[in-house]
Design a protein around this motif. Structure first.
Motif, PDB file in Angstrom:
ATOM      1  N   TYR A 174       0.842  -1.061   0.092  1.00  0.00           N
ATOM      2  CA  TYR A 174      -0.059  -0.008   0.019  1.00  0.00           C
ATOM      3  C   TYR A 174       0.796   1.371   0.026  1.00  0.00           C
ATOM      4  CZ  TYR A 174       1.101   0.443   4.890  1.00  0.00           C
ATOM      5  OH  TYR A 174       1.842   0.826   6.228  1.00  0.00           O
ATOM      6  N   LEU A 175       0.127   2.535  -0.223  1.00  0.00           N
ATOM      7  CA  LEU A 175       0.971   3.529  -0.089  1.00  0.00           C
ATOM      8  C   LEU A 175       0.253   4.553   1.004  1.00  0.00           C
ATOM      9  CD1 LEU A 175       1.388   4.531  -3.652  1.00  0.00           C
ATOM     10  CD2 LEU A 175       3.313   4.447  -2.170  1.00  0.00           C
ATOM     11  N   SER A 176       0.869   5.202   1.665  1.00  0.00           N
ATOM     12  CA  SER A 176       0.397   6.238   2.763  1.00  0.00           C
ATOM     13  C   SER A 176      -0.386   7.209   1.896  1.00  0.00           C
ATOM     14  CB  SER A 176       1.491   6.647   3.618  1.00  0.00           C
ATOM     15  OG  SER A 176       2.345   7.624   2.824  1.00  0.00           O
ATOM     16  N   HIS A 177      -0.930   8.185   2.579  1.00  0.00           N
ATOM     17  CA  HIS A 177      -1.751   9.361   1.651  1.00  0.00           C
ATOM     18  C   HIS A 177      -0.752  10.470   1.406  1.00  0.00           C
ATOM     19  CE1 HIS A 177      -5.769   8.453   4.057  1.00  0.00           C
ATOM     20  NE2 HIS A 177      -5.477   7.537   2.887  1.00  0.00           N
ATOM     21  N   LEU A 189      -5.563   7.712  10.137  1.00  0.00           N
ATOM     22  CA  LEU A 189      -4.599   6.431  10.031  1.00  0.00           C
ATOM     23  C   LEU A 189      -3.456   6.943   8.922  1.00  0.00           C
ATOM     24  CD1 LEU A 189      -7.116   3.528   9.775  1.00  0.00           C
ATOM     25  CD2 LEU A 189      -5.630   4.488  11.732  1.00  0.00           C
ATOM     26  N   GLY A 190      -3.767   7.661   8.072  1.00  0.00           N
ATOM     27  CA  GLY A 190      -2.809   8.062   7.216  1.00  0.00           C
ATOM     28  C   GLY A 190      -2.623   6.977   5.802  1.00  0.00           C
ATOM     29  N   TYR A 191      -3.423   5.986   5.724  1.00  0.00           N
ATOM     30  CA  TYR A 191      -3.464   5.182   4.659  1.00  0.00           C
ATOM     31  C   TYR A 191      -4.861   4.720   4.476  1.00  0.00           C
ATOM     32  CZ  TYR A 191      -2.961   1.878   8.553  1.00  0.00           C
ATOM     33  OH  TYR A 191      -3.208   1.157   9.857  1.00  0.00           O
ATOM     34  N   ASP A 192      -5.433   4.118   3.309  1.00  0.00           N
ATOM     35  CA  ASP A 192      -6.455   3.737   3.043  1.00  0.00           C
ATOM     36  C   ASP A 192      -7.101   2.360   3.531  1.00  0.00           C
ATOM     37  OD1 ASP A 192      -7.445   6.041   1.836  1.00  0.00           O
ATOM     38  OD2 ASP A 192      -7.214   5.356  -0.137  1.00  0.00           O
ATOM     39  N   ILE A 193      -8.153   2.291   4.387  1.00  0.00           N
ATOM     40  CA  ILE A 193      -8.686   1.103   4.695  1.00  0.00           C
ATOM     41  C   ILE A 193     -10.164   0.942   4.368  1.00  0.00           C
ATOM     42  CG2 ILE A 193      -7.177   0.653   6.671  1.00  0.00           C
ATOM     43  CD1 ILE A 193      -9.376   1.463   8.416  1.00  0.00           C
ATOM     44  N   ASP A 194     -10.810   0.002   3.927  1.00  0.00           N
ATOM     45  CA  ASP A 194     -12.046  -0.203   3.461  1.00  0.00           C
ATOM     46  C   ASP A 194     -13.026  -0.915   4.178  1.00  0.00           C
ATOM     47  OD1 ASP A 194     -11.107  -2.358   2.729  1.00  0.00           O
ATOM     48  OD2 ASP A 194     -11.727  -2.189   0.506  1.00  0.00           O
ATOM     49  N   GLY A 195     -12.612  -1.286   5.569  1.00  0.00           N
ATOM     50  CA  GLY A 195     -13.232  -2.039   6.505  1.00  0.00           C
ATOM     51  C   GLY A 195     -12.524  -2.641   7.448  1.00  0.00           C
TER      52      GLY A 195
END
Length: 731
Positions: free
Chosen positions: A206-209, A310-316
């Motif tokens: 993943y990538l951070s925002h 959080l600084g990164y994407d989660i979807d659940g």
């Protein structure tokens, strides 16, 4: 309520299909889904390809998830639809040809999804029922954020990283080893002294925002197209042909799962995560143990509240049964493990104007309405198309015949609420009635096909006595839209998968009269050599592209039997059903002969067909009807002169029951019926619902009745549960 939608093929797609999605559904889904269920598999397959291979999703997460959820409900409650929807187990996509391929020793599956707190409660209750746990029996789960990135499997041998592979089609992934070595979070050597000799660690890249924003700034400064979101950027970065490009992008990795292990470092899910951390991997610090539904939901809502920080994407949030022995007992159903669940976050909405309604004709003749929207930004993505599902949905009627949206219809010129989650096309959810133009008129759904002008009708479902929600063109083969879509299905990824023969090429060659049926594909080269105007001299072609196309066609003259069956586009026959048929009959000739003989429903052939695990009467009747059609027989004769279907291997060949047909009957005392079926299938056996002359083994518990009598009549091997466990080496 159940709905479907399709939208206009997007520019540049090599495999263009109409897309459909289910919006909401309840108990009435069970009596209204049959008419459109067969399109689920096509939709999901194309969505997987675009998501996993092209890093350019075409369905939102919620739309994609709801399709699978609907299928799960149907598979549990309607035996006649189970084989039809069996292909929802597939996840991922065929690995790109630009990378080498790596075989996953353990398939990389995905998770079933939850959308509400009630779904999570149902999940926990299902597990207790399956395991026959009482309410007071402890049942512990791990709960962890669901990272929105790219799945990756890392293989270590004696502590050294030897390969890295994407999910691919769940069995075979893309070899991205060189790129993975540039990711700082991925150790080259595992440091703990207790690392198994063979150790496959899986997780998410993943990538951070902040890093995503910096990458897009560089993209724009270089005059390049910015990435749509961090997930696409991470996937595109890892799947570079030049590892230097991957190295220039600060990819990150969380470890949370595993594949092949020569020895298990722990006996629990959280113990495995602790082991990964000791090996040198980063694991998510928000992972925690929970021992009740209340604790699961509390953790979910706490993460949801803090999601933006959080600084990164989660979807659940993902829940997993913690005890690995219980995970093994629970096994798998459909495309996912019984012991895990992904609890998804809600979708997003926006308001815009519906400027037009267009109708597109699908492969089966369905007339599919699409809303053309005034472009609107939803969650950072501009959308202009949306689903309108079907004729009734436009009129304000649900799948159960009851009003939806308080009976408000949808009209051209309306201001509408659109729903979206993820990066793709939304759905029309509601109408802002007080903004409706004074001169608006109800939309009149066409009763004639917009392509061939044949009558378009809504058939009455003989099972329910109600009209199907879908209006269909009656033109059949004379409707060019249907013929085109069938050809596109034939060459699609999970069928013949002919490189260079995508949707646009099919359209062109069909319009030129060069390809009218599947068999014409394989005579194209010979006809081109004799033709006055060769393909290589036409605009948009060239000698190299023509040569590559003919090479790709030639490479498909031998094809696995299951792919061949799937490519024919028989109603209700998806990938998994095609595989079942291929494994059961062995050759296409045997299937063809059986299908013809099964036209007599009292015949042994029909009994055999319906006794195959996953094949019910609806599917069997569809197979029979396909082979009864003279034009289908003519097409097959021509196709089989050009193509050789190759038998496929059984799922497992190293167990005493591999390839055998097993029937479980009576009251099983040492395992539940579902557990027995799961065990048999893991060992390579075929599980049937009825006894026939083709049955090899009947496992009978107390109370076995007519099936046991039939087994004796056919001289089938009979054993009790102890005998079964002894046979398969579990005692």
């Amino acid at each position: 309520m159940l709905f479907e939608f399709f939208h206009k093929p997007l520019e540049g797609l090599s495999y263009e299909k109409k897309k459909s999605v289910v919006q909401n559904f309840d108990r009435h889904i069970l009596s209204h889904f049959e008419g459109i269920a067969k399109r689920l598999i096509d939709v999901i397959n194309e969505a997987d390809r675009r998501y996993y291979i092209e890093d350019a999703p075409i369905l939102s997460d919620s739309e994609y998830d709801i399709l699978r959820r609907a299928a799960v409900i149907l598979r549990r409650n309607r035996s006649d639809l189970r084989s039809l929807l069996a292909d929802i187990k597939n996840v991922g996509a065929k690995p790109s040809e630009k990378f080498g391929k790596i075989l996953h020793r353990v398939p990389m599956l995905s998770l079933a999804n939850a959308f509400t707190d009630g779904d999570v409660k149902d999940f926990a209750e299902r597990i207790r029922r399956f395991l026959q746990f009482k309410s007071e029996t402890p049942l512990v789960f791990t709960s962890e954020p669901k990272i929105d990135g790219l799945s990756l499997s890392l293989r270590y041998e004696y502590g050294k990283l030897v390969s890295a592979a994407t999910r691919g089609d769940r069995y075979v992934g893309e070899d991205v080893t060189a790129n993975a070595r540039t990711v700082h979070d991925i150790p080259q050597h595992l440091k703990d002294g207790h690392v198994p000799d063979i150790c496959e660690v899986r997780g998410e890249v993943y990538l951070s925002h902040a890093d995503f924003a910096a990458i897009n700034e560089r993209q724009e400064a270089a005059g390049k197209q910015p990435f749509a979101n961090p997930r696409n950027a991470a996937a595109g970065s890892l799947r570079q042909l030049d590892p230097a490009i991957t190295a220039s992008r600060p990819l990150r990795f969380f470890a949370y799962a595993w594949g092949e292990m020569s020895a298990m470092p722990a006996s629990t899910q959280h113990g495995m995560i602790d082991a990964f951390r000791s090996f040198g991997f980063k694991t998510n610090p928000l992972t925690k143990l929970v021992s009740s539904v209340e604790e699961m939901l509390a953790h979910y809502h706490a993460i949801e509240t803090d999601r933006a920080n959080l600084g990164y994407d989660i979807d659940g949030v993902v829940y997993k049964v913690d005890d690995l022995l219980l995970q093994e007992r629970l096994g798998f159903v459909s495309r996912s493990p019984r012991w895990a669940l992904a609890h998804k976050f809600p979708a997003q909405q926006a308001v815009t104007v519906l400027e037009d309604i267009e109708i597109f004709v699908g492969r089966t003749g369905s007339l599919n309405p699409v809303a053309k929207l005034k472009p609107v930004t939803v969650g950072g993505v501009v959308v202009s198309n949306a689903t309108l599902h079907n004729e009734d949905y436009i009129r304000g009627i649900g799948g159960d015949g009851q009003p939806i949206r308080n009976g408000v219809d949808i009209r051209i010129g309306d201001t509408v609420v659109v729903l979206r989650a993820g990066d793709v096309i939304p759905k029309v959810l509601d109408v802002v009635l007080d903004k409706r133009p004074a001169d608006s008129k109800p939309y009149v759904f066409p009763t004639r096909c917009p392509v061939c002008d044949s009558h378009a009708v809504r058939e009455v479902n003989p099972r329910t006595g109600r009209e199907d929600s879908v209006r269909r063109c009656t033109g059949g083969l004379i409707c060019s839209a249907q013929a085109r879509e069938r050809l596109k299905h034939f060459v699609s990824r999970n069928a013949f998968d002919i490189e260079g023969l995508g949707g646009q090429r099919i359209e062109e060659l069909y319009d030129e009269g060069l390809i009218k049926g599947p068999q014409d594909i394989f005579t194209l080269e010979a006809r081109n050599a004799r033709g006055l105007q060769r393909l290589e001299n036409r605009e948009g072609w060239g000698s190299t592209s023509v040569k590559n196309l003919f090479s790709a066609i030639e490479a498909r003259r031998s094809i696995d039997l299951n792919r061949f069956i799937f490519a024919l586009g028989m109603p209700h026959i998806g990938e998994t059903t095609a595989r079942l048929l291929a494994r059961h009959f062995g050759t296409f000739e045997a299937l063809r002969e059986a299908a013809k003989a099964a036209a007599d429903h009292d015949s042994e052939a029909y009994a055999e067909l319906t006794s195959i695990g996953g094949i019910g009467e609806v599917v069997a009747d569809a197979i029979v009807e396909f082979f009864k059609e003279g034009h289908n027989e003519d097409m097959l004769d021509g196709l089989l002169r050009e193509v050789k279907p190759v038998p496929i291997e059984a799922a497992q060949t190293d167990t005493p029951v591999a390839g055998k047909t097993v029937v479980f009957t009576g009251s099983l005392e040492q395992m539940t019926r579902e557990e027995a079926k799961a065990m048999a299938e893991r060992l390579g056996a075929k599980v049937a619902g009825s006894v026939s002359k083709k049955t090899d083994i009947v496992v009978a518990g107390p109370g076995a009745g007519s099936k046991l009598d039939k087994a004796r009549e056919f001289d089938v091997q009979i054993m009790d549960e102890d005998g079964w466990f002894e046979l398969v080496g579990r005692k």
